[in-house]
Motif scaffolding. Structure first.
Motif, PDB file in Angstrom:
ATOM      1  N   GLY A  85       7.750  -1.117   6.671  1.00  0.00           N
ATOM      2  CA  GLY A  85       8.799  -1.068   7.694  1.00  0.00           C
ATOM      3  C   GLY A  85       8.648  -2.271   8.596  1.00  0.00           C
ATOM      4  O   GLY A  85       8.604  -2.177   9.815  1.00  0.00           O
ATOM      5  N   SER A  86       8.585  -3.440   7.952  1.00  0.00           N
ATOM      6  CA  SER A  86       8.179  -4.661   8.667  1.00  0.00           C
ATOM      7  C   SER A  86       9.232  -5.171   9.631  1.00  0.00           C
ATOM      8  O   SER A  86       8.919  -5.853  10.595  1.00  0.00           O
ATOM      9  CB  SER A  86       7.860  -5.748   7.649  1.00  0.00           C
ATOM     10  N   GLY A  87      10.506  -4.863   9.376  1.00  0.00           N
ATOM     11  CA  GLY A  87      11.572  -5.340  10.256  1.00  0.00           C
ATOM     12  C   GLY A  87      11.959  -6.774   9.932  1.00  0.00           C
ATOM     13  O   GLY A  87      11.390  -7.431   9.053  1.00  0.00           O
ATOM     14  N   LEU A  88      12.972  -7.263  10.647  1.00  0.00           N
ATOM     15  CA  LEU A  88      13.457  -8.634  10.457  1.00  0.00           C
ATOM     16  C   LEU A  88      12.447  -9.633  11.000  1.00  0.00           C
ATOM     17  O   LEU A  88      11.715  -9.316  11.949  1.00  0.00           O
ATOM     18  CB  LEU A  88      14.784  -8.797  11.210  1.00  0.00           C
ATOM     19  N   PRO A  89      12.425 -10.845  10.408  1.00  0.00           N
ATOM     20  CA  PRO A  89      11.559 -11.871  10.990  1.00  0.00           C
ATOM     21  C   PRO A  89      11.888 -12.038  12.477  1.00  0.00           C
ATOM     22  O   PRO A  89      13.052 -12.001  12.878  1.00  0.00           O
ATOM     23  CB  PRO A  89      11.933 -13.128  10.203  1.00  0.00           C
ATOM     24  N   THR A  90      10.845 -12.187  13.283  1.00  0.00           N
ATOM     25  CA  THR A  90      11.041 -12.310  14.720  1.00  0.00           C
ATOM     26  C   THR A  90       9.968 -13.240  15.273  1.00  0.00           C
ATOM     27  O   THR A  90       9.178 -13.800  14.514  1.00  0.00           O
ATOM     28  CB  THR A  90      11.001 -10.907  15.376  1.00  0.00           C
ATOM     29  N   VAL A 110       7.282  -4.936   3.538  1.00  0.00           N
ATOM     30  CA  VAL A 110       8.091  -3.941   2.817  1.00  0.00           C
ATOM     31  C   VAL A 110       9.077  -3.329   3.810  1.00  0.00           C
ATOM     32  O   VAL A 110       8.681  -2.900   4.900  1.00  0.00           O
ATOM     33  CB  VAL A 110       7.199  -2.798   2.271  1.00  0.00           C
ATOM     34  N   ASP A 111      10.343  -3.291   3.421  1.00  0.00           N
ATOM     35  CA  ASP A 111      11.335  -2.656   4.298  1.00  0.00           C
ATOM     36  C   ASP A 111      12.447  -2.083   3.435  1.00  0.00           C
ATOM     37  O   ASP A 111      12.724  -2.588   2.345  1.00  0.00           O
ATOM     38  CB  ASP A 111      11.906  -3.664   5.299  1.00  0.00           C
ATOM     39  N   ILE A 112      13.091  -1.042   3.943  1.00  0.00           N
ATOM     40  CA  ILE A 112      14.161  -0.392   3.188  1.00  0.00           C
ATOM     41  C   ILE A 112      15.488  -1.135   3.335  1.00  0.00           C
ATOM     42  O   ILE A 112      16.400  -0.965   2.527  1.00  0.00           O
ATOM     43  CB  ILE A 112      14.310   1.079   3.672  1.00  0.00           C
ATOM     44  N   PHE A 159      -8.280  -3.838   2.508  1.00  0.00           N
ATOM     45  CA  PHE A 159      -6.980  -4.364   2.953  1.00  0.00           C
ATOM     46  C   PHE A 159      -6.517  -3.528   4.141  1.00  0.00           C
ATOM     47  O   PHE A 159      -7.114  -2.495   4.443  1.00  0.00           O
ATOM     48  CB  PHE A 159      -5.953  -4.355   1.808  1.00  0.00           C
ATOM     49  N   ALA A 160      -5.487  -4.001   4.806  1.00  0.00           N
ATOM     50  CA  ALA A 160      -4.945  -3.245   5.948  1.00  0.00           C
ATOM     51  C   ALA A 160      -3.504  -2.863   5.661  1.00  0.00           C
ATOM     52  O   ALA A 160      -2.738  -3.666   5.126  1.00  0.00           O
ATOM     53  CB  ALA A 160      -5.013  -4.082   7.221  1.00  0.00           C
ATOM     54  N   VAL A 161      -3.155  -1.624   6.006  1.00  0.00           N
ATOM     55  CA  VAL A 161      -1.762  -1.185   5.954  1.00  0.00           C
ATOM     56  C   VAL A 161      -1.267  -1.040   7.387  1.00  0.00           C
ATOM     57  O   VAL A 161      -1.925  -0.391   8.217  1.00  0.00           O
ATOM     58  CB  VAL A 161      -1.623   0.160   5.209  1.00  0.00           C
ATOM     59  N   LEU A 162      -0.131  -1.662   7.659  1.00  0.00           N
ATOM     60  CA  LEU A 162       0.479  -1.541   8.985  1.00  0.00           C
ATOM     61  C   LEU A 162       1.647  -0.568   8.894  1.00  0.00           C
ATOM     62  O   LEU A 162       2.537  -0.748   8.057  1.00  0.00           O
ATOM     63  CB  LEU A 162       0.997  -2.897   9.474  1.00  0.00           C
ATOM     64  N   ALA A 163       1.615   0.465   9.730  1.00  0.00           N
ATOM     65  CA  ALA A 163       2.754   1.376   9.854  1.00  0.00           C
ATOM     66  C   ALA A 163       3.149   1.353  11.329  1.00  0.00           C
ATOM     67  O   ALA A 163       2.931   2.298  12.083  1.00  0.00           O
ATOM     68  CB  ALA A 163       2.384   2.779   9.389  1.00  0.00           C
TER      69      ALA A 163
END
Ligand code: SAM
Length: 273
Positions: A85-90, A110-112, A159-163
């Protein structure tokens, strides 16, 4: 708030539905970006009407994400990151933050939302450490089986998972606890799970924003209690200082000390032993 015209006059992007607001685009607008349409700005106005400090909330989250990614790479030695759910580049993208410490860190976004793929691909065109894929966090198995994910993330190593700011977009029926458990089951020893969410710390603004999400057609924006959020870390050791208000998680000199939304956002990192 963002640019007042956003993408309205830009060429159409395939698969992007302009009849409905999108969480990614609304979030971009709230953060001050330019990747949004009239429909997104209309919904954002309703969020600001419910809680005028909505932008502070988004910035508190991004500020926490910056510190947390820096900590994961610099202090915990993580060299591969899966951002769900990374979102748009910012401003201050995860791969840019990580690469300030070590340019070899691999990142998969990863994003929907198809707009994230379109804009991410354009940004990452010549970057072979980082990629963006379309995926649904409710299907953890599919994400971990995606060839573009497996090409960059070796799940036998840490590894790291970001939520970050994603599980609160799942309703109780969609079972975000099962999603977190499925991610945790995939973590190799020495891996980390970051979770940050809207917090229900017993104040009316939480309910007002929750309602504005639903009424605006943005779906779930569920404010969960401390006890509910602690469940996301089941089976993990909490990294100090544990689950806290986001701004209290290892603050630095760029962390706001007087954010009006301090009590509306919680964050933590768990480690798989
Ligand atoms: N993680 C970033 C951050 O913390 O700044 C962006 C968070 S943004 C509020 C939430 C993102 O989650 C949006 O880009 C939205 O498209 C995405 N999203 C919502 N539901 C999703 C799902 N089921 N699977 C994957 N991504 C999803």
């Amino acid at each position: 708030m963002g640019d007042s015209r956003g993408l309205d006059d830009a060429p159409a992007i395939p698969d992007v539905d302009l009849t409905r607001p999108s969480i990614a685009r609304v979030y971009d607008y709230v953060l001050g970006g330019k990747d949004h349409y009239e429909i997104d700005r209309r919904v954002s106005a309703a969020l600001f009407a419910a809680v005028p400090e909505t932008s502070d909330l988004a910035h508190d989250n991004r500020n926490h994400l910056r510190r947390a990614v820096t900590w994961l790479v610099r202090e915990a030695g993580i060299r591969q990151i899966l951002d769900l759910g990374s979102g748009l580049p910012t401003a201050g993208n995860v791969h840019e933050i990580a690469h300030e410490v070590d340019p070899s860190v691999r990142v998969v976004y990863v994003d929907i939302d198809p707009i994230v793929l379109a804009h991410g691909r354009a940004l990452l065109d010549d970057d072979d450490t980082t990629t963006v894929v379309t995926g649904d966090v409710r299907d953890v198995d599919a994400i971990f089986a995606d060839p573009e994910v497996t090409a960059l993330i070796d799940t036998t190593a840490p590894f790291a998972v970001l939520a970050a700011s994603i599980l609160h977009h799942l309703s109780d029926e969609e079972d975000p606890y099962a999603v977190a458990a499925a991610i945790t089951a995939r973590l190799s020893p020495g891996s980390y799970l970051l979770v940050s969410n809207f917090l229900d710390d017993d104040e009316p603004r939480a309910k007002a924003l929750e309602r504005a999400f639903l009424d605006g057609g943005l779906g779930t924006g569920r404010f969960r209690t401390w006890a509910e959020q602690q469940r996301f870390f089941a089976g993990l050791e909490m990294v100090e200082p544990g689950l806290t208000y986001a701004n209290d998680w290892r603050p630095d000199d760029r962390t706001p000390t007087d954010s009006p939304t301090h009590t509306l956002y919680a964050a933590g990192i768990g480690r798989k032993a």
